[in-house]
Design a protein around this motif. Structure first.
Motif, PDB file in Angstrom:
ATOM      1  N   TYR A  88       0.799  -1.249  -0.013  1.00 38.09           N
ATOM      2  CA  TYR A  88       0.036  -0.025   0.006  1.00 38.09           C
ATOM      3  C   TYR A  88       0.894   1.103  -0.127  1.00 38.09           C
ATOM      4  O   TYR A  88       0.701   2.070  -0.714  1.00 38.09           O
ATOM      5  CB  TYR A  88      -0.958   0.086   1.102  1.00 38.09           C
ATOM      6  CG  TYR A  88      -1.637   1.441   1.432  1.00 38.09           C
ATOM      7  CD1 TYR A  88      -2.596   1.670   0.859  1.00 38.09           C
ATOM      8  CD2 TYR A  88      -1.110   2.259   2.357  1.00 38.09           C
ATOM      9  CE1 TYR A  88      -3.251   2.984   1.021  1.00 38.09           C
ATOM     10  CE2 TYR A  88      -1.630   3.199   2.790  1.00 38.09           C
ATOM     11  CZ  TYR A  88      -2.686   3.881   1.935  1.00 38.09           C
ATOM     12  OH  TYR A  88      -3.196   5.049   2.408  1.00 38.09           O
ATOM     13  N   LEU A 114      -6.370  -4.660   2.802  1.00 39.61           N
ATOM     14  CA  LEU A 114      -5.759  -3.418   3.497  1.00 39.61           C
ATOM     15  C   LEU A 114      -6.144  -3.247   4.906  1.00 39.61           C
ATOM     16  O   LEU A 114      -5.397  -3.229   5.712  1.00 39.61           O
ATOM     17  CB  LEU A 114      -6.012  -2.173   2.655  1.00 39.61           C
ATOM     18  CG  LEU A 114      -5.389  -0.857   3.170  1.00 39.61           C
ATOM     19  CD1 LEU A 114      -4.115  -0.949   3.474  1.00 39.61           C
ATOM     20  CD2 LEU A 114      -6.050   0.104   2.301  1.00 39.61           C
ATOM     21  N   TRP A 159      -7.470  -0.760  -3.971  1.00 36.72           N
ATOM     22  CA  TRP A 159      -7.746  -0.915  -2.396  1.00 36.72           C
ATOM     23  C   TRP A 159      -9.318  -0.809  -2.177  1.00 36.72           C
ATOM     24  O   TRP A 159      -9.807  -0.926  -1.025  1.00 36.72           O
ATOM     25  CB  TRP A 159      -7.016   0.157  -1.802  1.00 36.72           C
ATOM     26  CG  TRP A 159      -5.489  -0.115  -2.082  1.00 36.72           C
ATOM     27  CD1 TRP A 159      -4.734   0.922  -2.852  1.00 36.72           C
ATOM     28  CD2 TRP A 159      -4.709  -1.169  -1.753  1.00 36.72           C
ATOM     29  NE1 TRP A 159      -3.275   0.512  -2.606  1.00 36.72           N
ATOM     30  CE2 TRP A 159      -3.356  -0.835  -1.946  1.00 36.72           C
ATOM     31  CE3 TRP A 159      -5.077  -2.177  -0.835  1.00 36.72           C
ATOM     32  CZ2 TRP A 159      -2.356  -1.779  -1.607  1.00 36.72           C
ATOM     33  CZ3 TRP A 159      -3.991  -3.179  -0.607  1.00 36.72           C
ATOM     34  CH2 TRP A 159      -2.732  -2.833  -0.998  1.00 36.72           C
TER      35      TRP A 159
END
Length: 253
Positions: A23, A61, A52
């Protein structure tokens, strides 16, 4: 705790950490694209949001963030002493700062989008940061998380000969990406500022609900800090009780 359980926890920590590092990598890379143009960075942002915000990406995530933080609390609670090498102190400090970025991201983008229909693009994000004076905070929050993730990954990779062989290249990449990200973000800020003598007004949806979003952010940050303090205090109390029991057992023997 059994060796198998310890190994399993370490694998969970590594797996969740790799997701969070991915990320951060995409986040930093998106900013770096701003060196070339605001439009190119915008296309990168669309791709990152697609990754995401998809159901698998969302679960990965936020699931990784929750799991990694829970394991960090467990580590803080279980630690018997705090005499650590410098690298471990840096990794700990950097890691504990990462959720601050995730909280800000979740509130400013995901929560604002879900509740109020705000759809971020880089121009809107830059305008929001400039008008609120938090552009420096945005840059400052990315670097510690990146350092934490890279150090954690290196602690696992340093036992392999091939990793030690390419250590200079890895170090160069670790240092270069945040610098390129900062340069890209600064370039995007200048591009937005140059479009007019005065900045455009922030998105009206965010302005209308800014107080509520700020309250969410404040409450989540406070809860996060409370959990860390609680884990530390509980661990110290446990250590104190164990030392007292140990002394009592020694005296009775």
């Amino acid at each position: 705790m059994t060796v198998r359980m310890q190994t399993g926890l370490r694998q969970l920590q590594l797996g969740s950490g790799v997701v969070l590092l991915g990320y951060l990598f995409l986040h930093l890379l998106n900013h770096a694209l701003g060196i070339w143009s605001l439009e190119l960075a915008g296309r990168g942002l669309v791709l990152a949001l697609w990754v995401w915000r998809s159901p698998p990406g969302t679960v990965a995530l936020y699931g990784a963030a929750t799991l990694h933080f829970a394991l960090a609390l467990r580590t803080i609670y279980a630690r018997r002493h705090w005499t650590l090498p410098l690298a471990e102190w840096v990794r700990l400090w950097a890691g504990l700062s990462l959720p601050l970025l995730l909280i800000r991201h979740a509130v400013t983008t995901r929560l604002a989008s879900s509740l109020y229909g705000f759809e971020p693009d880089y121009e809107r994000v830059v305008v929001l940061l400039l008008t609120s004076g938090t552009q420096g905070l945005q840059l400052a929050l990315l670097a510690p998380g990146w350092i934490h993730g890279c150090l954690g990954l290196w602690f696992r990779l340093r036992h392999f000969r091939w990793a030690r062989r390419i250590k200079p290249l890895l170090l160069a990449a670790v240092v270069l990406l945040p610098l390129l990200s900062a340069a890209g973000f600064i370039r995007m800020m200048r591009t937005v500022e140059a479009k007019s003598a005065m900045l455009a007004a922030p998105d009206p949806k965010l302005v209308a609900h800014q107080f509520t979003l700020n309250a969410w952010r404040h409450d989540l940050v406070s809860f996060y800090l409370l959990l860390i303090a609680g884990a530390f205090v509980a661990g110290q109390l446990r250590n104190k009780v164990e030392r007292r029991r140990s002394r009592s057992s020694s005296l009775s023997a």
